[in-house]
Write a protein that holds these residues in place. Sequence first.
Motif, PDB file in Angstrom:
ATOM      1  N   ASN A   1       0.827  -1.206   0.000  1.00 34.50           N
ATOM      2  CA  ASN A   1       0.000   0.000   0.000  1.00 34.50           C
ATOM      3  C   ASN A   1       0.865   1.261   0.000  1.00 34.50           C
ATOM      4  O   ASN A   1       0.555   2.241  -0.696  1.00 34.50           O
ATOM      5  CB  ASN A   1      -0.929   0.007   1.212  1.00 34.50           C
ATOM      6  CG  ASN A   1      -2.034  -1.026   1.101  1.00 34.50           C
ATOM      7  OD1 ASN A   1      -2.334  -1.507   0.008  1.00 34.50           O
ATOM      8  ND2 ASN A   1      -2.638  -1.378   2.220  1.00 34.50           N
TER       9      ASN A   1
ATOM     10  N   LYS B   1       0.933   4.097  -2.982  1.00 35.40           N
ATOM     11  CA  LYS B   1       0.711   5.515  -2.655  1.00 35.40           C
ATOM     12  C   LYS B   1       1.915   6.362  -3.065  1.00 35.40           C
ATOM     13  O   LYS B   1       1.755   7.466  -3.607  1.00 35.40           O
ATOM     14  CB  LYS B   1       0.439   5.666  -1.160  1.00 35.40           C
ATOM     15  CG  LYS B   1       0.022   7.078  -0.735  1.00 35.40           C
ATOM     16  CD  LYS B   1      -0.425   7.080   0.713  1.00 35.40           C
ATOM     17  CE  LYS B   1      -0.765   8.481   1.196  1.00 35.40           C
ATOM     18  NZ  LYS B   1      -1.940   9.053   0.486  1.00 35.40           N
TER      19      LYS B   1
ATOM     20  N   PHE C   1      -6.613   3.322  -2.028  1.00 32.24           N
ATOM     21  CA  PHE C   1      -6.179   4.141  -3.158  1.00 32.24           C
ATOM     22  C   PHE C   1      -7.365   4.910  -3.744  1.00 32.24           C
ATOM     23  O   PHE C   1      -7.244   6.093  -4.102  1.00 32.24           O
ATOM     24  CB  PHE C   1      -5.539   3.251  -4.226  1.00 32.24           C
ATOM     25  CG  PHE C   1      -5.079   4.004  -5.444  1.00 32.24           C
ATOM     26  CD1 PHE C   1      -4.019   4.886  -5.383  1.00 32.24           C
ATOM     27  CD2 PHE C   1      -5.729   3.831  -6.658  1.00 32.24           C
ATOM     28  CE1 PHE C   1      -3.603   5.586  -6.506  1.00 32.24           C
ATOM     29  CE2 PHE C   1      -5.314   4.514  -7.782  1.00 32.24           C
ATOM     30  CZ  PHE C   1      -4.250   5.398  -7.704  1.00 32.24           C
TER      31      PHE C   1
END
Length: 496
Positions: free
Chosen positions: A300, A304, A473
């Motif tokens: 993650n 990002k 997201f």
Amino acid sequence: MQNKNQQTRYKAQGLRLKRNNNQSLPCFIFHMINEKYIQIFIFVTEAVLLTLFTIGYYFIFLWIDPKLLTGVENLFEIVVEYIAGFTISFMFFPTITQQRFVKAEQITMRVIKTCFMMFLLITFLTLLFRPYSYFPRRFIVSSVSIFAVILLINRFCIRRYLKYIRMKRLNQKSVILIGNNASIYKLYDILTIPIYGYNIVATFYDGECTHDGIKSHRRGGTGDIYAWIADRTDVGEVYAYIPKEQHDHINMISKFCDNHLIRFFYLPDIDVFKGNMAFSMIEGLPVVARREEPLRNPMNRFIKRVFDIVFSLLVLILIFPWIFIWVAIMIKQQSPGPIFFCQERNGLDGTVFKCLKFRSMKENDEADTVQATKDDPRKFPFGDFIRKTNIDELPQFINVLKGEMSVVGPRPHMLKHTKDYSKLINNFMVRHFAKPGITGLAQVSGFRGETRYIEQMQGRVKKDIEYIENWTFLLDIKIIVKTIINMFGKEKGNAY
């Protein structure tokens, strides 16, 4: 005994088959089979959909310009490669559309992963079987991208249809609840939401119960469950809360469920924390974290960070130079001094960094201690304009590129505010568990600009923590879109 119960269960399914023979085929299929077979059904329909799409897309290219199909002249080979790529991708990233508790963001990310792996596999197969031919990147990239959109729409349609038939009490999962505490009460309220498709067939508890729904389904005390389940063939899951002092009773019920092909779930008595908790295991020892933090997951963080780099580069290359020339001229005309304002603020894990902004105030000694207000005499006219439109924040994309900030995250505060509010608001520092952002969930939820009252800052902190605990997201994309809309709309909040 088990074989007899299984035969009885199959007979019961056969009776349901006869009772529902007037249903439409999709409704019948989703009603009769479990989630595993719904998953297979979805795969088959999507494979057929991919085949039809690939053939159609091929003929569209052929109609536009046959030269575009250089390297992919054999339609049969193309279809085989696409189906092979999709099948292998589906094995690694099977659909989760059929699951009862799944978010739109999770479905979307699963489609992205499936199609990205599919693209890599198709590329590999193309290079493997046609190494010396022209690589048809335009056809492959465009077709997989369009199919990803089609796949996403298809899965959302299936998801919507599953919710519909579950609301009609089809595709139900029968469950039993055991226990008499707040956790069981809350679980009952969740499972009785129609779109999840649960059917609570019985509850078992001892003592006095204050929940009307639990009481209405009671079939006896916790010790009565054994005889009751032995005569049933339609129970799929059991959820139980039993005090830890009755450890032996928990094991007895779980083993009894195992022997009757029923999945057993235990609700731990954890009421220390409120909100989203995270559970993990350390060498077999269960550990509970205070909150769920999706951005602790390396994948993650990688997603990002890649988005931050790409997005900030696009802004700095395509937008920033033109805005900079105009802003620099206007600032110099209206207020002597530097174009940029650099201020120390707290970032990830409380570290201090220099946050960049276009200067919107006259140079003064209170810039690092006093927050801007509506009619602040320190502001010059153009500075007031760029503050209200967020243009003064554009240089922070440099901070994003350097890794000090993110495009989306809790807004960074000046050092004095961090020090003061950390004493007034109990969980204020939690917002530093994520990189600060140019915009954030709090800002698009009405908590933007001046915080005149402590309640306003508490609301901002609450939204910041909500963002940290529920990051996806897609949530970042939603916040960015809403920020852009607010920039050109009437929603200005308290931005002075």
